[in-house]
Design an enzyme around this catalytic site. Structure first.
Site, PDB file in Angstrom:
ATOM      1  N   GLU A   4       0.805  -1.225   0.000  1.00  0.00           N
ATOM      2  CA  GLU A   4       0.000   0.000   0.000  1.00  0.00           C
ATOM      3  C   GLU A   4       0.837   1.273   0.000  1.00  0.00           C
ATOM      4  O   GLU A   4       0.651   2.163   0.828  1.00  0.00           O
ATOM      5  CB  GLU A   4      -0.954  -0.002   1.205  1.00  0.00           C
ATOM      6  N   ASN A  16      -5.644  -4.959  -2.112  1.00  0.00           N
ATOM      7  CA  ASN A  16      -6.260  -5.093  -0.788  1.00  0.00           C
ATOM      8  C   ASN A  16      -7.645  -4.445  -0.855  1.00  0.00           C
ATOM      9  O   ASN A  16      -7.771  -3.329  -1.367  1.00  0.00           O
ATOM     10  CB  ASN A  16      -5.428  -4.373   0.283  1.00  0.00           C
ATOM     11  N   TYR A  65     -14.516  -1.253   5.913  1.00  0.00           N
ATOM     12  CA  TYR A  65     -14.213   0.175   6.066  1.00  0.00           C
ATOM     13  C   TYR A  65     -15.153   1.043   5.244  1.00  0.00           C
ATOM     14  O   TYR A  65     -15.323   2.229   5.526  1.00  0.00           O
ATOM     15  CB  TYR A  65     -12.768   0.466   5.656  1.00  0.00           C
ATOM     16  N   GLU A  86      -5.535  -8.919   0.493  1.00  0.00           N
ATOM     17  CA  GLU A  86      -6.104  -8.689   1.819  1.00  0.00           C
ATOM     18  C   GLU A  86      -7.611  -8.461   1.727  1.00  0.00           C
ATOM     19  O   GLU A  86      -8.052  -7.715   0.855  1.00  0.00           O
ATOM     20  CB  GLU A  86      -5.480  -7.460   2.494  1.00  0.00           C
ATOM     21  N   TRP A 136      -6.992 -11.470   5.353  1.00  0.00           N
ATOM     22  CA  TRP A 136      -6.303 -10.683   6.356  1.00  0.00           C
ATOM     23  C   TRP A 136      -7.008 -10.862   7.695  1.00  0.00           C
ATOM     24  O   TRP A 136      -8.169 -10.477   7.832  1.00  0.00           O
ATOM     25  CB  TRP A 136      -6.289  -9.190   6.001  1.00  0.00           C
ATOM     26  N   LYS A 179      -8.541  -8.866  13.016  1.00  0.00           N
ATOM     27  CA  LYS A 179      -9.012  -9.503  11.777  1.00  0.00           C
ATOM     28  C   LYS A 179      -8.489 -10.940  11.645  1.00  0.00           C
ATOM     29  O   LYS A 179      -8.695 -11.576  10.611  1.00  0.00           O
ATOM     30  CB  LYS A 179      -8.614  -8.672  10.569  1.00  0.00           C
TER      31      LYS A 179
HETATM   32  C1  ADA Z   1      -4.338  -2.560   5.250  1.00  0.00           C
HETATM   33  C2  ADA Z   1      -2.917  -2.978   5.640  1.00  0.00           C
HETATM   34  C3  ADA Z   1      -2.884  -4.022   6.738  1.00  0.00           C
HETATM   35  C4  ADA Z   1      -3.917  -3.749   7.828  1.00  0.00           C
HETATM   36  C5  ADA Z   1      -5.296  -3.750   7.184  1.00  0.00           C
HETATM   37  C6  ADA Z   1      -6.360  -3.475   8.254  1.00  0.00           C
HETATM   38  O1  ADA Z   1      -4.752  -3.247   4.117  1.00  0.00           O
HETATM   39  O2  ADA Z   1      -2.210  -3.495   4.527  1.00  0.00           O
HETATM   40  O3  ADA Z   1      -1.570  -3.995   7.311  1.00  0.00           O
HETATM   41  O4  ADA Z   1      -3.690  -2.498   8.396  1.00  0.00           O
HETATM   42  O5  ADA Z   1      -5.345  -2.695   6.217  1.00  0.00           O
HETATM   43  O6  ADA Z   1      -6.550  -4.354   9.105  1.00  0.00           O
HETATM   44  O7  ADA Z   1      -6.935  -2.383   8.207  1.00  0.00           O
END
Ligand code: ADA
Length: 583
Positions: A403, A453, A459, A491, A536, A556
């Site tokens: 990212e 991702n 979100y 992710e 993720w 998560k």
């Molecule tokens: C992003 C990031 C992850 C983690 C994830 C989240 O995609 O790459 O490290 O932060 O979001 O759980 O929000």
């Protein structure tokens, strides 16, 4: 960089022990010359992060000083002697017996110093200054001045990334000996023609010396092949043809033993033994081919994270996490968001997991301030990572960053330079990076494999999973239309409080996470151009403190931080049913 070995010509011992430790919050250690020895200290476990070992160091990111003493084994006299650090996060400076050996920037990758001249027979004192302070020009960055264009959810400590910035000597420290003339580098390339495997092995030697010849032997699966060649200056290379080769892939991770020996008139003068796997990986149109056949990556983003150890190396946790991957039926993972330990990579070879190997470039931004230093550190990471991991059959792609905020003008040239460097150092593997921007990401023009991702339904479209999936499908179809390359969803997931239930499912309940993951996998399985799905995360993990990370934990995981399954883990196990190649 080869890992130390024990045989008739090479020896090592680990300095995994209680070292002396002293924090230096006022940064007076240099002027007070702590490099000559710590006058006051407390015991600390190495390897491990320091943050969770004491009551007053959780949010302390350094500088801090370490010290350990040792004697030189008598049989090592007259040999080449080195000290090797598996990972020190973030800045390391090292002295032996008061003599400065050097420094290294960046965690998660090994560095070493030749101490043949500086070492004594007895009472050697190794001192290390470690500074984990977050800085905007470092990689990964932190303490970035708030900027609306690069706005981050700023946790405490103020990292530009969503995991705790653990610090310290976090992987094993080894003292090791080598002959004066030794095998200093090895490159193994494999290919497959019909049922015959091809193994190209090239070595470099530390210096010219009495050895004139190199002998290569490959053993395994009914094969025993030996070839000897003359050293040409400091190099030697051979090619083996392996009929009816036993290929390496998940479910059948066949390995061969490659032994390389230097010889002179009197016999063998050095020996290096490694495990190699015969396999190919390639992008062909929209497909990802492993040994010439399409592969679907089923797995996770992870973290090297465990209570008290922090980001510290713990062999039992490695074994446990591989047991979880096996139990749930995964075949792959990405080393989010930094290179994992060499021991983790060796186990991936042995157990048959496909790995997307990622540099520590997370939270990368492209404001002018500090850009040049961030670029030089990223170049160093790409070089060190490929040098460390290029011989692992488990590594199927290099990920340059996670990212990056590549919606800034400077991002394209910066990331293109890293892509070109990776392809130069290793033309055999696909190179990617992980984007959260989607179809407008400038890097999608040149990357070999597109990694996305996505958190629609978490979100965004919160609590509205079907609406989220509709938008997700539109997004990935748009990316595919514009860039007909393989797409891996790297992710997707939902924070879940273990033990929280709701029917109908609602956010943070186990049912919502299970439904979220299942619905994503159903959608992805309908897309021929999608070559994998990484949930993720495998386990809950420690983050900084913020209003959206209860207890400083990202929840998560489909397993809790102490590795207990949530409902989603059972759902994945049922779905992935240990079929190692299929969706
Ligand atoms: C992003 C990031 C992850 C983690 C994830 C989240 O995609 O790459 O490290 O932060 O979001 O759980 O929000």
């Amino acid at each position: 960089m080869l890992y130390p070995q024990r045989n008739g010509f090479r020896q090592y011992f680990e300095l995994n022990d209680f070292w002396e430790f002293h924090t230096d919050p006022k940064d007076v250690g240099r002027v007070q010359n702590w490099a000559q020895g710590l006058s006051e200290s407390q015991p600390i476990a190495v390897p491990a992060s320091w943050n969770d070992q004491f009551e007053d160091t959780r949010d302390f990111l350094g500088p801090a000083w370490y010290q350990v003493g040792f004697d030189l084994p008598t049989e090592w006299a007259g040999k080449t002697i080195l000290v090797r650090f598996g990972s020190v996060n973030y800045l390391a400076e090292v002295w032996l017996n008061g003599e400065r050996l050097g420094q290294h920037e960046g965690g998660h990758l090994p560095f070493e110093f030749d101490i043949s001249e500086a070492i004594r027979k007895e009472n050697n004192r190794l001192v290390v200054r470690v500074d984990g302070t977050l800085r905007p020009d470092q990689v990964p960055p932190g303490n970035v001045p708030p900027n609306p264009q690069d706005n981050f959810n700023r946790p405490y400590p103020p990292a530009n990334f969503d995991f705790f910035p653990y610090c310290g000597i976090q992987r094993p420290v080894l003292l090791y000996s080598l002959p004066l003339q030794y095998i200093s580098g090895l490159l193994v390339l494999t290919d497959i023609e019909g049922e015959t495997g091809t193994v190209d092995a090239q070595i470099s030697v530390s210096r010219e010396g009495q050895a004139r010849e190199a002998r290569f032997t490959l053993v395994g699966h009914g094969a025993r092949i030996t070839q000897s060649v003359q050293l040409k200056e400091d190099k030697a290379s051979i090619q083996f043809q392996v009929p009816q080769a036993a290929l390496w892939e998940p479910g059948s991770p066949n390995l061969y033993t490659l032994t390389v020996e230097l010889t002179d008139r009197t016999g063998v003068t050095d020996r290096h033994v490694s495990k190699i796997g015969i396999r190919t990986i390639a992008v062909q149109g929209e497909r990802l081919l492993l040994n010439g056949r399409p592969i679907f990556l089923k797995g996770f983003g992870r973290h090297e994270d465990f209570p008290v150890h922090g980001r510290g190396f713990d062999p039992a946790v490695l074994i446990k996490d591989y047991s979880l991957l096996e139990w749930v039926g995964a075949n792959s993972f990405r080393t989010t968001h930094y290179p994992y330990s060499e021991q983790m990579m060796d186990l991936a070879d042995r157990l048959g997991y496909l790995v997307i190997d990622e540099t520590p470039a997370v939270g990368l931004f492209f404001a002018e301030e500090g850009l040049e230093h961030r670029l030089s550190v990223c170049r160093q990471y790409v070089t060190e990572l490929i040098d460390r991991d290029r011989n692992h059959p488990c590594v199927i792609a290099w990920s340059l960053a996670n990212e990056p905020h590549s919606n800034r003008p400077a991002a394209g040239p910066f990331l293109r330079e890293l892509y070109d460097l990776a392809k130069l150092l290793d033309p055999t593997r696909p190179v990617t990076l992980v984007s959260h921007l989607g179809v407008n990401d400038v890097t999608f023009e040149f990357l070999d494999l597109l990694c996305l991702n996505r958190y629609n339904g978490w979100y965004t479209e919160m609590g509205q999973l079907q609406e989220g999936l509709r938008i997700l499908e539109t997004d990935i179809d748009a990316v595919h239309t514009r860039h007909p390359k393989p797409i891996l969803l790297t992710e997707f997931g939902a924070d879940t409080i273990a033990g929280m239930h709701a029917q109908p499912p609602e956010m943070f309940s186990e049912e919502y996470q299970a439904e979220f993951i299942s619905a994503y996998l159903d959608l992805l399985s309908r897309k021929e151009f999608v070559v994998g799905a990484h949930v993720w995360n495998l386990c809950d993990f420690r983050t900084g403190q913020s209003f959206h990370r209860m207890g400083g934990i990202n929840m998560k995981g489909v397993f809790t931080r102490d590795r207990r399954p949530k409902l989603a883990a059972h759902v994945l196990r049922k779905r992935w049913n240990n079929n190692k190649r299929k969706k």
